[in-house]
Design a protein around this motif. Structure first.
Motif, PDB file in Angstrom:
ATOM      1  N   ILE A  43      15.180  27.716 -36.516  1.00 26.29           N
ATOM      2  CA  ILE A  43      14.562  28.915 -35.961  1.00 26.29           C
ATOM      3  C   ILE A  43      13.173  29.040 -36.577  1.00 26.29           C
ATOM      4  O   ILE A  43      12.989  28.769 -37.766  1.00 26.29           O
ATOM      5  N   THR A  44      12.193  29.393 -35.748  1.00 24.05           N
ATOM      6  CA  THR A  44      10.830  29.515 -36.241  1.00 24.05           C
ATOM      7  C   THR A  44      10.054  30.540 -35.431  1.00 24.05           C
ATOM      8  O   THR A  44      10.363  30.784 -34.270  1.00 24.05           O
ATOM      9  N   GLU A  45       9.063  31.093 -36.082  1.00 25.08           N
ATOM     10  CA  GLU A  45       8.128  31.972 -35.385  1.00 25.08           C
ATOM     11  C   GLU A  45       7.083  31.095 -34.703  1.00 25.08           C
ATOM     12  O   GLU A  45       6.636  30.089 -35.255  1.00 25.08           O
ATOM     13  N   LEU A  46       6.696  31.460 -33.487  1.00 20.79           N
ATOM     14  CA  LEU A  46       5.713  30.704 -32.715  1.00 20.79           C
ATOM     15  C   LEU A  46       4.349  31.370 -32.759  1.00 20.79           C
ATOM     16  O   LEU A  46       4.250  32.596 -32.725  1.00 20.79           O
ATOM     17  N   GLN A  47       3.312  30.556 -32.810  1.00 12.33           N
ATOM     18  CA  GLN A  47       1.946  31.047 -32.706  1.00 12.33           C
ATOM     19  C   GLN A  47       1.577  31.188 -31.232  1.00 12.33           C
ATOM     20  O   GLN A  47       2.201  30.580 -30.361  1.00 12.33           O
ATOM     21  N   THR A  48       0.546  31.937 -30.970  1.00  9.25           N
ATOM     22  CA  THR A  48      -0.046  31.944 -29.636  1.00  9.25           C
ATOM     23  C   THR A  48      -0.602  30.543 -29.435  1.00  9.25           C
ATOM     24  O   THR A  48      -1.476  30.101 -30.183  1.00  9.25           O
ATOM     25  N   SER A  49      -0.034  29.824 -28.463  1.00  9.30           N
ATOM     26  CA  SER A  49      -0.362  28.414 -28.297  1.00  9.30           C
ATOM     27  C   SER A  49       0.226  27.891 -26.989  1.00  9.30           C
ATOM     28  O   SER A  49       0.821  28.639 -26.224  1.00  9.30           O
ATOM     29  N   ILE A  50       0.066  26.591 -26.803  1.00  6.64           N
ATOM     30  CA  ILE A  50       0.644  25.940 -25.632  1.00  6.64           C
ATOM     31  C   ILE A  50       1.940  25.257 -26.047  1.00  6.64           C
ATOM     32  O   ILE A  50       1.974  24.505 -27.015  1.00  6.64           O
ATOM     33  N   LEU A  51       3.013  25.549 -25.327  1.00  6.29           N
ATOM     34  CA  LEU A  51       4.312  24.935 -25.532  1.00  6.29           C
ATOM     35  C   LEU A  51       4.488  23.935 -24.393  1.00  6.29           C
ATOM     36  O   LEU A  51       4.297  24.279 -23.229  1.00  6.29           O
ATOM     37  N   SER A  59       8.903  14.990 -15.955  1.00  8.47           N
ATOM     38  CA  SER A  59       7.651  15.708 -15.701  1.00  8.47           C
ATOM     39  C   SER A  59       7.279  16.501 -16.945  1.00  8.47           C
ATOM     40  O   SER A  59       8.141  17.121 -17.580  1.00  8.47           O
ATOM     41  N   THR A  60       5.996  16.482 -17.278  1.00  5.82           N
ATOM     42  CA  THR A  60       5.501  17.282 -18.401  1.00  5.82           C
ATOM     43  C   THR A  60       5.048  18.626 -17.861  1.00  5.82           C
ATOM     44  O   THR A  60       4.283  18.685 -16.902  1.00  5.82           O
ATOM     45  N   VAL A  61       5.559  19.680 -18.456  1.00  6.73           N
ATOM     46  CA  VAL A  61       5.238  21.041 -18.036  1.00  6.73           C
ATOM     47  C   VAL A  61       4.756  21.801 -19.268  1.00  6.73           C
ATOM     48  O   VAL A  61       5.385  21.738 -20.329  1.00  6.73           O
ATOM     49  N   SER A  62       3.637  22.515 -19.117  1.00  8.19           N
ATOM     50  CA  SER A  62       3.091  23.289 -20.231  1.00  8.19           C
ATOM     51  C   SER A  62       3.069  24.773 -19.909  1.00  8.19           C
ATOM     52  O   SER A  62       2.876  25.164 -18.756  1.00  8.19           O
ATOM     53  N   PHE A  63       3.262  25.571 -20.954  1.00  3.62           N
ATOM     54  CA  PHE A  63       3.256  27.023 -20.856  1.00  3.62           C
ATOM     55  C   PHE A  63       2.342  27.566 -21.943  1.00  3.62           C
ATOM     56  O   PHE A  63       2.326  27.051 -23.059  1.00  3.62           O
ATOM     57  N   ALA A  64       1.596  28.608 -21.635  1.00  2.66           N
ATOM     58  CA  ALA A  64       0.829  29.327 -22.655  1.00  2.66           C
ATOM     59  C   ALA A  64       1.706  30.487 -23.106  1.00  2.66           C
ATOM     60  O   ALA A  64       2.143  31.297 -22.288  1.00  2.66           O
ATOM     61  N   ILE A  65       1.988  30.531 -24.400  1.00  2.34           N
ATOM     62  CA  ILE A  65       2.832  31.598 -24.933  1.00  2.34           C
ATOM     63  C   ILE A  65       2.036  32.452 -25.902  1.00  2.34           C
ATOM     64  O   ILE A  65       1.127  31.975 -26.575  1.00  2.34           O
ATOM     65  N   ASP A  66       2.381  33.717 -25.942  1.00  2.57           N
ATOM     66  CA  ASP A  66       1.716  34.655 -26.846  1.00  2.57           C
ATOM     67  C   ASP A  66       2.713  35.070 -27.917  1.00  2.57           C
ATOM     68  O   ASP A  66       3.337  36.121 -27.834  1.00  2.57           O
ATOM     69  N   GLY A  67       2.878  34.203 -28.895  1.00  5.28           N
ATOM     70  CA  GLY A  67       3.785  34.499 -29.999  1.00  5.28           C
ATOM     71  C   GLY A  67       5.236  34.524 -29.581  1.00  5.28           C
ATOM     72  O   GLY A  67       5.576  34.300 -28.431  1.00  5.28           O
ATOM     73  N   GLY A  68       6.092  34.744 -30.550  1.00  6.92           N
ATOM     74  CA  GLY A  68       7.515  34.830 -30.282  1.00  6.92           C
ATOM     75  C   GLY A  68       8.312  33.997 -31.266  1.00  6.92           C
ATOM     76  O   GLY A  68       7.833  33.672 -32.359  1.00  6.92           O
ATOM     77  N   PHE A  69       9.511  33.622 -30.850  1.00  8.20           N
ATOM     78  CA  PHE A  69      10.417  32.853 -31.699  1.00  8.20           C
ATOM     79  C   PHE A  69      11.097  31.770 -30.885  1.00  8.20           C
ATOM     80  O   PHE A  69      11.322  31.934 -29.682  1.00  8.20           O
ATOM     81  N   LEU A  70      11.445  30.677 -31.559  1.00 11.17           N
ATOM     82  CA  LEU A  70      12.228  29.611 -30.955  1.00 11.17           C
ATOM     83  C   LEU A  70      13.440  29.374 -31.829  1.00 11.17           C
ATOM     84  O   LEU A  70      13.320  29.283 -33.055  1.00 11.17           O
ATOM     85  N   GLU A  71      14.604  29.290 -31.176  1.00 15.68           N
ATOM     86  CA  GLU A  71      15.838  28.977 -31.882  1.00 15.68           C
ATOM     87  C   GLU A  71      16.478  27.779 -31.206  1.00 15.68           C
ATOM     88  O   GLU A  71      16.560  27.714 -29.975  1.00 15.68           O
ATOM     89  N   MET A  72      16.943  26.813 -32.002  1.00 16.10           N
ATOM     90  CA  MET A  72      17.654  25.640 -31.498  1.00 16.10           C
ATOM     91  C   MET A  72      18.996  25.577 -32.203  1.00 16.10           C
ATOM     92  O   MET A  72      19.047  25.470 -33.435  1.00 16.10           O
TER      93      MET A  72
END
Length: 134
Positions: A43-51, A59-72
């Protein structure tokens, strides 16, 4: 054949993506990282960045995210983001204006008490424009 795992990207407004992926590349607060199938619980906090993901069809797909968290956990990744957009959803004119306004505010005294907010707006605009220009 490369194995896949589940990914769900959720914002307060909608589910942006739900499907099988081969990998995820993202930017956490501690730096860039990648996730493949059978990754250890994480689990980690995400920066404003491209995921970026590689979906089950390669297919490669990109998303612009504005912060948040990711859990695996157990081959299921969940991204909870404050906001998330695809390249097609970006209004370039609007985002350029937000960037210009933030830069202008930073150059003036008015940003004094709002510097953190203005810097976050500028970072988001730069990230959105980076995705739009890919």
């Amino acid at each position: 054949m490369t194995k896949t795992f589940d990914l769900e990207i959720i914002t307060p407004m909608k589910t942006v993506f739900k499907g099988l992926v081969k990998n995820i590349t993202a930017m956490g607060t501690q730096g860039s990282f990648g996730i493949l199938i059978d990754h250890a619980p994480f689990i980690t906090e995400l920066q404003t960045s491209i995921l970026t993901i590689k979906d089950e069809k390669d297919s490669t797909v990109s998303f612009a995210i504005d912060g948040g968290f990711l859990e695996m956990v157990a081959n299921k990744a969940i991204v909870l983001a404050d906001s998330c957009v695809t390249k097609e959803e970006i209004d370039i004119v609007k985002v350029r204006e937000e960037k210009r306004s933030a830069e202008e505010a930073l150059s003036k005294e008015e940003a004094r008490g709002q510097k953190e907010h203005v810097m976050a707006t500028l970072k988001r605009a730069e990230t959105w424009l980076s995705l739009a220009n890919k």
